[in-house]
Design a protein around this motif. Structure first.
Motif, PDB file in Angstrom:
ATOM      1  N   LEU A 144      -3.755  -3.710  -0.297  1.00 38.04           N
ATOM      2  CA  LEU A 144      -2.547  -3.127  -0.866  1.00 38.04           C
ATOM      3  C   LEU A 144      -2.449  -1.629  -0.574  1.00 38.04           C
ATOM      4  O   LEU A 144      -1.435  -1.002  -0.862  1.00 38.04           O
ATOM      5  CB  LEU A 144      -2.520  -3.360  -2.380  1.00 38.04           C
ATOM      6  CG  LEU A 144      -2.343  -4.822  -2.814  1.00 38.04           C
ATOM      7  CD1 LEU A 144      -2.575  -4.960  -4.315  1.00 38.04           C
ATOM      8  CD2 LEU A 144      -0.952  -5.336  -2.447  1.00 38.04           C
ATOM      9  N   ILE A 190       9.832  -0.290  -2.474  1.00 39.90           N
ATOM     10  CA  ILE A 190       9.191  -1.406  -3.179  1.00 39.90           C
ATOM     11  C   ILE A 190      10.239  -2.408  -3.652  1.00 39.90           C
ATOM     12  O   ILE A 190      10.043  -3.630  -3.555  1.00 39.90           O
ATOM     13  CB  ILE A 190       8.349  -0.890  -4.365  1.00 39.90           C
ATOM     14  CG1 ILE A 190       7.153  -0.082  -3.855  1.00 39.90           C
ATOM     15  CG2 ILE A 190       7.897  -2.043  -5.248  1.00 39.90           C
ATOM     16  CD1 ILE A 190       6.201  -0.850  -2.961  1.00 39.90           C
ATOM     17  N   ASP A 221       3.996  -4.026   7.552  1.00 39.66           N
ATOM     18  CA  ASP A 221       4.244  -2.807   6.796  1.00 39.66           C
ATOM     19  C   ASP A 221       5.171  -1.851   7.522  1.00 39.66           C
ATOM     20  O   ASP A 221       5.656  -0.879   6.940  1.00 39.66           O
ATOM     21  CB  ASP A 221       2.928  -2.101   6.453  1.00 39.66           C
ATOM     22  CG  ASP A 221       2.146  -1.696   7.683  1.00 39.66           C
ATOM     23  OD1 ASP A 221       2.166  -2.444   8.668  1.00 39.66           O
ATOM     24  OD2 ASP A 221       1.487  -0.646   7.643  1.00 39.66           O
ATOM     25  N   VAL A 235      -3.253   0.954  -7.176  1.00 38.55           N
ATOM     26  CA  VAL A 235      -2.514  -0.091  -6.461  1.00 38.55           C
ATOM     27  C   VAL A 235      -2.026  -1.190  -7.401  1.00 38.55           C
ATOM     28  O   VAL A 235      -1.427  -2.165  -6.950  1.00 38.55           O
ATOM     29  CB  VAL A 235      -3.394  -0.718  -5.345  1.00 38.55           C
ATOM     30  CG1 VAL A 235      -3.727   0.315  -4.279  1.00 38.55           C
ATOM     31  CG2 VAL A 235      -4.651  -1.345  -5.909  1.00 38.55           C
ATOM     32  N   SER A 277      10.466  -6.303  -2.566  1.00 41.30           N
ATOM     33  CA  SER A 277      10.429  -7.344  -3.598  1.00 41.30           C
ATOM     34  C   SER A 277      11.629  -8.280  -3.508  1.00 41.30           C
ATOM     35  O   SER A 277      11.521  -9.476  -3.801  1.00 41.30           O
ATOM     36  CB  SER A 277      10.392  -6.698  -4.989  1.00 41.30           C
ATOM     37  OG  SER A 277       9.257  -5.884  -5.142  1.00 41.30           O
ATOM     38  N   TYR A 303       0.566   0.362   0.963  1.00 40.12           N
ATOM     39  CA  TYR A 303       1.724   0.830   0.200  1.00 40.12           C
ATOM     40  C   TYR A 303       1.518   2.220  -0.399  1.00 40.12           C
ATOM     41  O   TYR A 303       2.473   2.815  -0.908  1.00 40.12           O
ATOM     42  CB  TYR A 303       2.035  -0.150  -0.932  1.00 40.12           C
ATOM     43  CG  TYR A 303       2.486  -1.515  -0.465  1.00 40.12           C
ATOM     44  CD1 TYR A 303       3.707  -1.683   0.197  1.00 40.12           C
ATOM     45  CD2 TYR A 303       1.700  -2.639  -0.667  1.00 40.12           C
ATOM     46  CE1 TYR A 303       4.126  -2.926   0.625  1.00 40.12           C
ATOM     47  CE2 TYR A 303       2.106  -3.894  -0.245  1.00 40.12           C
ATOM     48  CZ  TYR A 303       3.317  -4.034   0.400  1.00 40.12           C
ATOM     49  OH  TYR A 303       3.732  -5.265   0.835  1.00 40.12           O
ATOM     50  N   PHE A 317       1.429  -2.507  -7.062  1.00 39.90           N
ATOM     51  CA  PHE A 317       1.749  -3.250  -5.854  1.00 39.90           C
ATOM     52  C   PHE A 317       1.341  -4.725  -5.945  1.00 39.90           C
ATOM     53  O   PHE A 317       1.515  -5.470  -4.983  1.00 39.90           O
ATOM     54  CB  PHE A 317       1.046  -2.623  -4.645  1.00 39.90           C
ATOM     55  CG  PHE A 317       1.311  -1.150  -4.489  1.00 39.90           C
ATOM     56  CD1 PHE A 317       2.569  -0.621  -4.714  1.00 39.90           C
ATOM     57  CD2 PHE A 317       0.292  -0.287  -4.120  1.00 39.90           C
ATOM     58  CE1 PHE A 317       2.818   0.737  -4.575  1.00 39.90           C
ATOM     59  CE2 PHE A 317       0.518   1.075  -3.976  1.00 39.90           C
ATOM     60  CZ  PHE A 317       1.786   1.591  -4.205  1.00 39.90           C
ATOM     61  N   LEU A 332       2.976  -8.007  -4.131  1.00 39.01           N
ATOM     62  CA  LEU A 332       3.667  -7.706  -2.882  1.00 39.01           C
ATOM     63  C   LEU A 332       2.913  -8.313  -1.702  1.00 39.01           C
ATOM     64  O   LEU A 332       1.696  -8.512  -1.776  1.00 39.01           O
ATOM     65  CB  LEU A 332       3.794  -6.193  -2.695  1.00 39.01           C
ATOM     66  CG  LEU A 332       4.685  -5.471  -3.706  1.00 39.01           C
ATOM     67  CD1 LEU A 332       4.621  -3.969  -3.483  1.00 39.01           C
ATOM     68  CD2 LEU A 332       6.123  -5.960  -3.625  1.00 39.01           C
TER      69      LEU A 332
END
Length: 199
Positions: A89, A182, A197, A75, A186, A92, A78, A81
């Motif tokens: 995390l 991603i 999510d 992770v 971002s 993701y 990530f 994020l």
């Protein structure tokens, strides 16, 4: 007369220690409701899972004749994020899991808080008609229009729940779904990612 053994069905789950027990329930409900448990292969992406937890998940699969591979989830990529209140995390992990699987043309991703009441094997071989994945579209609710408006999508664009997906592994990887998602997260204003999510 001999019949061919059913092709293995890849099921991807991602968990940490906090969700390991629900993950086990998801696995058990899947295996109890499938016509051929031995056709199921679990790829569990687990971050920092103690050995005892890994062994419990392995026992659930093996007690039904299914196979299982418990992998360490990475992770680090990530970091930074948004966590959307889930404080993990691991949410993701689904984005990159198909990229890390070899030997399968398709995969079924499941959130690890799902109770299955039907045979998961019915999803195998569903014609994706060239799509990267199949998922259940969200029914008519006001938040879909709000989501589309915020992000500049058309009124008729579909919004789906990412908790159950049938994935074309090759297309998912070749079209860089993980990186694309991603990058979008971002570059998008955190305040506009209002449905966590699922966005």
């Amino acid at each position: 007369m001999e019949t061919d053994a059913p092709a293995t069905c890849l099921v991807i789950l991602a968990t940490d220690e906090n969700y390991a027990a629900p993950c086990g329930v998801t696995m058990e409900s899947l295996l109890q409701n499938t016509s051929a448990p031995s056709a199921v292969h679990f790829a569990i992406f687990g971050r920092d899972l103690p050995s005892a937890t890994r062994e419990k998940l392995e026992r659930i699969a093996q007690s039904h004749g299914a196979t299982i591979d418990v992998r360490d989830a990475t992770v680090d990529r990530f970091q930074g994020l948004p966590l959307f209140g889930v404080e993990s995390l691991d949410t993701y992990t689904r984005l990159y899991a198909p990229d890390e699987i070899d030997g399968f043309d398709e995969a079924i991703y499941l959130d690890c808080d799902i109770l299955l009441e039907k045979d998961i094997l019915e999803l195998r071989g569903v014609d994706l008609e060239g799509s990267i994945a199949a998922a259940v579209p969200q029914g008519p609710t006001p938040f879909v229009d709000e989501f589309n408006n915020i992000h500049g999508f058309s009124e008729g664009d579909k919004y789906f729940n990412a908790g159950v997906m049938l994935i074309d592994v090759d297309k998912w990887s070749s079209r860089n779904v993980g990186d694309s998602a991603i990058n979008w997260i971002s570059e998008t204003d955190r305040e506009s990612i209002i449905y966590n999510d699922q966005d």
